[in-house]
Design a protein around this motif. Structure first.
Motif, PDB file in Angstrom:
ATOM      1  N   SER A   3      84.209  -0.110  49.865  1.00 16.37           N
ATOM      2  CA  SER A   3      84.009  -0.787  51.145  1.00 16.37           C
ATOM      3  C   SER A   3      84.135  -2.308  51.014  1.00 16.37           C
ATOM      4  CB  SER A   3      82.644  -0.425  51.720  1.00 16.37           C
ATOM      5  OG  SER A   3      81.655  -1.020  50.904  1.00 16.37           O
ATOM      6  N   ASP A   4      84.294  -2.805  49.777  1.00 20.92           N
ATOM      7  CA  ASP A   4      84.483  -4.246  49.603  1.00 20.92           C
ATOM      8  C   ASP A   4      85.938  -4.649  49.754  1.00 20.92           C
ATOM      9  OD1 ASP A   4      81.842  -4.447  49.124  1.00 20.92           O
ATOM     10  OD2 ASP A   4      82.045  -4.490  46.937  1.00 20.92           O
ATOM     11  N   LEU A   5      86.811  -3.666  49.931  1.00 21.26           N
ATOM     12  CA  LEU A   5      88.230  -3.984  49.965  1.00 21.26           C
ATOM     13  C   LEU A   5      88.815  -3.738  51.351  1.00 21.26           C
ATOM     14  CD1 LEU A   5      89.392  -2.430  46.568  1.00 21.26           C
ATOM     15  CD2 LEU A   5      88.574  -4.748  47.031  1.00 21.26           C
ATOM     16  N   ILE A   6      89.856  -4.474  51.659  1.00 22.10           N
ATOM     17  CA  ILE A   6      90.585  -4.250  52.901  1.00 22.10           C
ATOM     18  C   ILE A   6      91.532  -3.074  52.690  1.00 22.10           C
ATOM     19  CG2 ILE A   6      92.213  -5.262  54.541  1.00 22.10           C
ATOM     20  CD1 ILE A   6      89.435  -6.533  54.633  1.00 22.10           C
ATOM     21  N   LEU A  20      86.468  -4.061  61.470  1.00 23.15           N
ATOM     22  CA  LEU A  20      86.716  -5.326  60.771  1.00 23.15           C
ATOM     23  C   LEU A  20      86.583  -6.501  61.727  1.00 23.15           C
ATOM     24  CD1 LEU A  20      87.648  -6.597  58.044  1.00 23.15           C
ATOM     25  CD2 LEU A  20      89.963  -6.563  58.959  1.00 23.15           C
ATOM     26  N   LEU A  24      83.285  -8.619  60.974  1.00 23.09           N
ATOM     27  CA  LEU A  24      83.606  -9.777  60.150  1.00 23.09           C
ATOM     28  C   LEU A  24      84.345 -10.867  60.931  1.00 23.09           C
ATOM     29  CD1 LEU A  24      85.005  -9.508  56.500  1.00 23.09           C
ATOM     30  CD2 LEU A  24      85.551 -11.407  58.010  1.00 23.09           C
ATOM     31  N   LEU A  25      85.522 -10.541  61.449  1.00 21.10           N
ATOM     32  CA  LEU A  25      86.386 -11.636  61.905  1.00 21.10           C
ATOM     33  C   LEU A  25      85.900 -12.305  63.186  1.00 21.10           C
ATOM     34  CD1 LEU A  25      89.863 -10.214  60.907  1.00 21.10           C
ATOM     35  CD2 LEU A  25      88.680 -12.171  59.903  1.00 21.10           C
TER      36      LEU A  25
ATOM     37  N   PHE B 101      92.810  -6.292  49.408  1.00 15.89           N
ATOM     38  CA  PHE B 101      92.255  -7.649  49.373  1.00 15.89           C
ATOM     39  C   PHE B 101      90.739  -7.565  49.529  1.00 15.89           C
ATOM     40  CE2 PHE B 101      91.370 -11.842  51.465  1.00 15.89           C
ATOM     41  CZ  PHE B 101      91.793 -12.635  50.417  1.00 15.89           C
ATOM     42  N   SER B 102      90.083  -8.541  48.949  1.00 14.23           N
ATOM     43  CA  SER B 102      88.618  -8.517  48.959  1.00 14.23           C
ATOM     44  C   SER B 102      88.069  -8.935  50.323  1.00 14.23           C
ATOM     45  CB  SER B 102      88.122  -9.459  47.862  1.00 14.23           C
ATOM     46  OG  SER B 102      86.947 -10.122  48.267  1.00 14.23           O
ATOM     47  N   ARG B 103      87.167  -8.097  50.839  1.00 14.84           N
ATOM     48  CA  ARG B 103      86.496  -8.400  52.103  1.00 14.84           C
ATOM     49  C   ARG B 103      85.675  -9.670  51.992  1.00 14.84           C
ATOM     50  NH1 ARG B 103      85.153  -3.926  56.178  1.00 14.84           N
ATOM     51  NH2 ARG B 103      83.609  -5.128  57.283  1.00 14.84           N
ATOM     52  N   LEU B 106      87.912 -12.546  52.285  1.00 14.60           N
ATOM     53  CA  LEU B 106      88.322 -12.680  53.685  1.00 14.60           C
ATOM     54  C   LEU B 106      87.218 -13.356  54.501  1.00 14.60           C
ATOM     55  CD1 LEU B 106      90.368 -12.139  55.937  1.00 14.60           C
ATOM     56  CD2 LEU B 106      89.322  -9.877  56.254  1.00 14.60           C
TER      57      LEU B 106
END
Lengths: 337, 337
Positions: A3-6, A20, A24-25, B101-103, B106
C-alpha cells in the motif's frame, strides 16, 4: 500488494484513483477552487466565469483506429471544458518526448492536434517540449491544459442531478477503449472498431442553446467508462440511479470484442461521448437536439435518477434483474488515454 | 546522427530546441497567439489581458539540494507568467507517475507544490493523474500550466530590448543546474551548492510598481542558461549585446564545480533568476529595488544593448578580450528541470 506504492489502478479513473485523490492529492494540493470530481475548475475573474482544466495523455499505441494521441489530447481537454458548460477557447501543449522518437511521427501528431483544434474552434497558444533519455519515457506523452469561458449563468456540475432526471448518452459506448486495446494487441484490422474521439463542444453549445436550464449535469465517460462516471455523479449529487442495460447503445463490433475478452462495455473508456442529466419533461427535446447533431445520432435515454439517496447505482439487466453498479476496481486497460 | 529522430538536444532549450520549434512545432500547432519565444501567451478576454503558460518537469533526481520536482513545477510556471508582467493566479497539476512509485514521495512532492503555491500566492485549482506501467516513465513527471492577469497596460516581452538598455540579473548564476547535477552524481554533500528555485512574482511586482515602463524585457534563464536567454532576446529584438564576464555573480561553489567539470556557468540552468532589460537611466533604481528584495541581494548589471543589429552577443572576458556568445549547442545536462 504494497500500500506504500502507486499501482496502475491509481490511474484507472476508478476506485483506486478516487482513493488516491481523496486521501492524498486533493488534501495536499487543494485550495478552495480545486476541481475535485468535476472535469474542470470554475474560476471567477471580474465577475466573468472561466473554466480551467488539465489532462495528460499517455495512450498506447499512439496511433489507433480513429485517431492518435494528438487529436485525443485536444478533444479530451476541449470536452472537459465543455462538460462544465464552458466555451473552450485556448489550449496549451506540453510534450514529453523520448530520445530517438521519430520526427515524422511527431509531425503527424502535431498536425492532428492542429486539425482537431481547428475543428473544435480552439487555438493552441502556448507549449513546452522536453526530451528525456531513451528508456525513461515511452515515446511521447502530451499534456494539454485548456481555458474556456462560461457564457451563461447556469451551473452545470456533478452535484446537480436530482430525482426524476433522465440520463442521456449521445451514442454508442466503449468504442475508444476497444479500438485502442485492439490496436495494442494487433487485432484492429479484424475488429474494425474505431475510436469515437471527437470534440463535443459544438453539441453542448446546441444543447444549452435549445434546452438551457433543463441540463443539470454533463460529464464525459472516459477512463472507467459509463459505469464509473454515473456512479461518481450519483455520489456527488447524493442520489440513487437506475440504468437500463437494454437501452445502452452498443455497436456489434464492441459487443463482440467485449464478449470474447470478458470485458464489460460499461467500464470501457469513451472519448466522444457525454452523459447528460436532464429534466424529465425536457428529455425528449434533449434527445431530439442530440439526434440531429452528427455526434448524437445514436443518442438514447439510458436511465434515470430514482430518488435522493446515498449514491446507489443499479442496472436493470436485459433479462429483467437488478444488479449493483460500482466504480471500476483495479485497472481494466492501462494507458487508454 | 539521424536527422529523422528526436535527440536529447531537442529538449535542451538551446539551438536544437529552437530548430525543432521553428521548423516543426510552431508551424504545425500555431495559431496567431502562439507564445513562440516568449514564456507565456498573452490573451485578450473582454479587453482584459491574460497570460497562459505550460511547462512539463522531468528533473532527475526528483529531490535535490534546495528543492524537489514539486516546488520546481510550481515556481517555474509562476515565473513564466511573471516574466510577461502578469500576476499569477491559478495553476493546474498534471502528474504522470510510474507504477511502483512511492506514495510517501508523492505526498512529499504534493506538499512541496502546495507550500510553493502558498508562498507564491497562487492556487492549484485543477489536476490530473495518470499511472503508466513500470519502465514506461521514470518515477514522476509533472506538468503545471498557469493563468495570470496583466494588471497594467505595458508590454513586456522579448521583442522590446532597445539600444542603451542595461541588462540586470537578480543574483548568482548556475546554482540550480549545478545542484541538480551534483545530486545526480552523488556529489551534493561535497559541493554544498543549493538550487536557487524560487517564485519571482513578488520581486517582479515590486520592480514594476517602482520602475514601471523602464522594464522592457523580463525572462528567466532556465534551460540553456544566461547565454541562451540573452541570445534569444537579442535575436527577438534584433539588437546586439555586450555582456561583462567580470560582472556575472557566481558563488565559489558553482565556480569550483564548473572549473573541475569544464562547464561554462553561462550555459547552466537557473530557477530563481530573471534577466531584466531596462532603460539605462533607470538601471540604478531597478538594481536598488532588486537588492532590497530577498531574491535580489546579489543583483548586478551584467551587460548592455549596444545597438540595433542582427542579434550578435559578445562577452567582454575577464582579461579584456571579446568572444562571441551563442545559444547552447547540443545538451549539457539533460533532465535539469
Amino acid at each position: 500488494m504494497n500500500s506504500d506504492l502507486i499501482l496502475l489502478g491509481h490511474g484507472s479513473g476508478g476506485t483506486l484513483s478516487h482513493q488516491l485523490l481523496e486521501e492524498l492529492l486533493i488534501p495536499a494540493l487543494s485550495g478552495e477552487g480545486l476541481a475535485g470530481r468535476n472535469d474542470a475548475a470554475v474560476l471567477s475573474l471580474d465577475g466573468r466565469r472561466l473554466a480551467f482544466t488539465t489532462d495528460s495523455y499517455v495512450v498506447d499505441p499512439i496511433f489507433f483506429p480513429g485517431g492518435c494521441i494528438g487529436d485525443l489530447a485536444v478533444n479530451g481537454t476541449v470536452n472537459d471544458l465543455a462538460m462544465m458548460g464552458a466555451t473552450p477557447l485556448w489550449l496549451s501543449a506540453g510534450m514529453i518526448i523520448e530520445e530517438g522518437f521519430s520526427r515524422k511521427e511527431l509531425a503527424a501528431i502535431a498536425a492532428a492536434m492542429r486539425e482537431a483544434a481547428d475543428r473544435a474552434g480552439v487555438r493552441i497558444v502556448t507549449g513546452d517540449t522536453k526530451v528525456v533519455p531513451r528508456g525513461t519515457a515511452d515515446r511521447i506523452f502530451i499534456n494539454t491544459s485548456g481555458i474556456g469561458v462560461i457564457n451563461h449563468d447556469r451551473d452545470i456540475d456533478g452535484t446537480r442531478a436530482r430525482p426524476g432526471d433522465r440520463i442521456i448518452i449521445n451514442g454508442t459506448i466503449g468504442d475508444h477503449g476497444i479500438a485502442v486495446m485492439a490496436a495494442r494487441e494487433g487485432l484492429d484490422l479484424e475488429t474494425g472498431v474505431q475510436s469515437d474521439c471527437a470534440a463535443l463542444n459544438g453539441l453542448v453549445a446546441e444543447l444549452l442553446a435549445a434546452t438551457g436550464g433543463a441540463v443539470h449535469v454533463l460529464r464525459d465517460p472516459t477512463r472507467g467508462g459509463v459505469a464509473t462516471t454515473v456512479k461518481e455523479i450519483a455520489l456527488q449529487s447524493r442520489v440513487d440511479i437506475d440504468l437500463d442495460e437494454a437501452a445502452l447503445p452498443l455497436t456489434s463490433g464492441v459487443k463482440g470484442v467485449c464478449a470474447i475478452l470478458g470485458l464489460d462495455p460499461l467500464y470501457v473508456a469513451n472519448e466522444g461521448k457525454l452523459i447528460a442529466f436532464v429534466d424529465a419533461d425536457r428529455a425528449a427535446d434533449v434527445l431530439g437536439v442530440m439526434r440531429r447533431h452528427p455526434l448524437g445520432i445514436d443518442a438514447a435515454v439510458i436511465g434515470e435518477v430514482t430518488a435522493t439517496g446515498t449514491g446507489k447505482v443499479r442496472m436493470r439487466t436485459a433479462v429483467g434483474g437488478l444488479r449493483g453498479v460500482e466504480m471500476l476496481a483495479g485497472e481494466q486497460l492501462p494507458r487508454i488515454c
